[in-house]
Design a protein around this motif. Structure first.
Motif, PDB file in Angstrom:
ATOM      1  N   THR A  95       0.844  -1.185   0.000  1.00  6.92           N
ATOM      2  CA  THR A  95       0.000   0.000   0.000  1.00  6.92           C
ATOM      3  C   THR A  95       0.879   1.233   0.000  1.00  6.92           C
TER       4      THR A  95
ATOM      5  N   VAL B 131       4.869   0.488   0.857  1.00  9.47           N
ATOM      6  CA  VAL B 131       5.266  -0.352   1.973  1.00  9.47           C
ATOM      7  C   VAL B 131       4.617  -1.716   1.820  1.00  9.47           C
TER       8      VAL B 131
ATOM      9  N   ARG C 120      10.179  -0.880   2.263  1.00  8.85           N
ATOM     10  CA  ARG C 120       9.661   0.248   1.497  1.00  8.85           C
ATOM     11  C   ARG C 120      10.426   0.361   0.188  1.00  8.85           C
TER      12      ARG C 120
ATOM     13  N   CYS D 173      -4.957  -1.003  -2.021  1.00  4.83           N
ATOM     14  CA  CYS D 173      -3.611  -1.580  -1.998  1.00  4.83           C
ATOM     15  C   CYS D 173      -3.410  -2.362  -3.286  1.00  4.83           C
TER      16      CYS D 173
ATOM     17  N   ALA E  31       2.476   4.501   1.545  1.00  5.04           N
ATOM     18  CA  ALA E  31       2.844   5.036   2.855  1.00  5.04           C
ATOM     19  C   ALA E  31       3.688   6.285   2.614  1.00  5.04           C
TER      20      ALA E  31
END
Length: 253
Positions: free
Chosen positions: A107, A114, A134, A218, A109
Motif C-alpha cells: 500500500t 510499503v 519500502r 492496496c 505510505a
C-alpha cells in the motif's frame, strides 16, 4: 520485568499494560512495582496516566488497578484485525502455492510503497524482502499501479516533489514517460516492473479495490527472478492475481 535504557515513555505505558494483561488480575501499586521491577515513582506516574486515559480503572477498594473497558475494546478490535490479517495471509499463501513465485500485499505510505505482507517462494533463489520493506513509487509495479489510479492533480503534486532516481537502465525517470505508463496501466488493469528497481527482478501488480469498488486501497503483486520467470510469463498470471485481489478486497473495511 527490568527497566531498559532503550525504553521510551510511550512504550513504557504499553509495557505496563502488558504486565497487567499477563497477570490477569488487578494489581496494586506495590504489586505492579514488584512485578515490573521499576521504581515506585515511575510506576505510580504510569498508572495515573493510564487511568486518566481510560485504559485502566480502579477496583472498588480504590487500591488496585484493572484493565478498563476502553482497553478491552482495543483488545477486541486488535483480535478482529488479526483475524482479517490471517485471512489475507492465507490468500497470499495460496496464491504463492498456485503461482510458484513470491507474492506480496502493498500500500501507499507517504511517498513510498510499503509491504504489508509477503510470502516467499520455495525456491532457493529468492530476493529476501520482509513486510515493512519500502520501495520507490516510480519504479515498482505496485507504486506505479497506485499512482495510475490517483487523480491527475494528486499524482502530479506527489511526483513533482520526488527525485525520479534511475536504479537500472529501464527505470522511467520523467513524468511524461510515467504518464504514458499510467495510461497503459489503466487500460490493461495491471502494472509491471520490468527490472526497473532491481536488475534481474520482474514484477506484476494488480489493484485491490475498496469493498465499494471506488478506490484502490492496496496492490497484490508477484515477484520473480527474470532468470526463472520472464515478464511475459509473469503477465500470464494476471488472471490469478485478480482472483486473489477480489478475495483480499473482501477483507478490507
Amino acid at each position: 520485568m527490568q527497566e531498559t535504557t532503550a525504553s521510551t515513555p510511550g512504550l513504557r505505558l504499553f509495557d505496563l499494560l502488558e504486565i497487567l494483561a499477563r497477570e490477569a488480575r488487578p494489581l496494586s501499586l506495590a504489586e505492579a512495582v514488584a512485578v515490573s521491577g521499576w521504581p515506585k515513582p515511575s510506576v505510580h506516574r504510569l498508572l495515573v496516566q493510564l487511568e486518566s486515559g481510560g485504559l485502566l480503572a480502579r477496583e472498588p477498594d480504590g487500591r488496585r488497578y484493572a484493565l478498563a473497558p476502553r482497553m478491552l475494546r482495543l483488545a477486541e478490535a486488535s483480535l478482529a484485525g488479526s483475524a482479517q490479517q490471517g485471512v489475507r495471509h492465507s490468500v497470499l499463501r495460496q496464491l504463492v502455492a498456485d503461482i510458484g513465485e513470491s507474492c506480496n500485499l502493498t500500500t501507499l505510505a507517504g511517498v513510498e510503497v510499503v509491504w504489508l505482507d509477503r510470502i516467499e517462494s520455495a525456491f532457493p533463489l529468492q530476493f529476501k524482502l520482509r513486510p515493512g520493506t519500502r520501495v520507490p513509487l516510480h519504479c515498482s509495479a505496485s507504486g506505479k499501479l497506485i499512482l495510475a489510479h490517483m487523480s491527475l492533480s494528486q499524482r502530479t503534486q506527489l511526483l513533482s516533489g520526488l527525485p525520479l532516481q534511475s536504479y537500472t537502465a529501464t527505470t522511467l525517470t520523467t513524468q511524461a514517460a510515467l504518464e504514458d505508463e499510467f495510461v497503459r496501466i489503466r487500460k490493461v488493469g495491471y502494472a509491471v516492473d520490468a527490472e526497473e528497481f532491481v536488475e534481474g527482478l520482474v514484477c506484476v501488480a494488480v489493484p485491490v479495490f475498496s469493498p465499494d469498488g471506488r478506490s484502490v486501497r492496496c496492490a497484490v503483486a508477484l515477484q520473480a527472478p527474470a532468470a526463472r520467470m520472464t515478464l511475459v510469463q509473469a503477465i500470464e498470471k494476471v488472471p490469478r492475481l485478480h482472483e486473489a485481489a477480489k478475495a483480499l478486497s473482501r477483507t478490507l473495511v
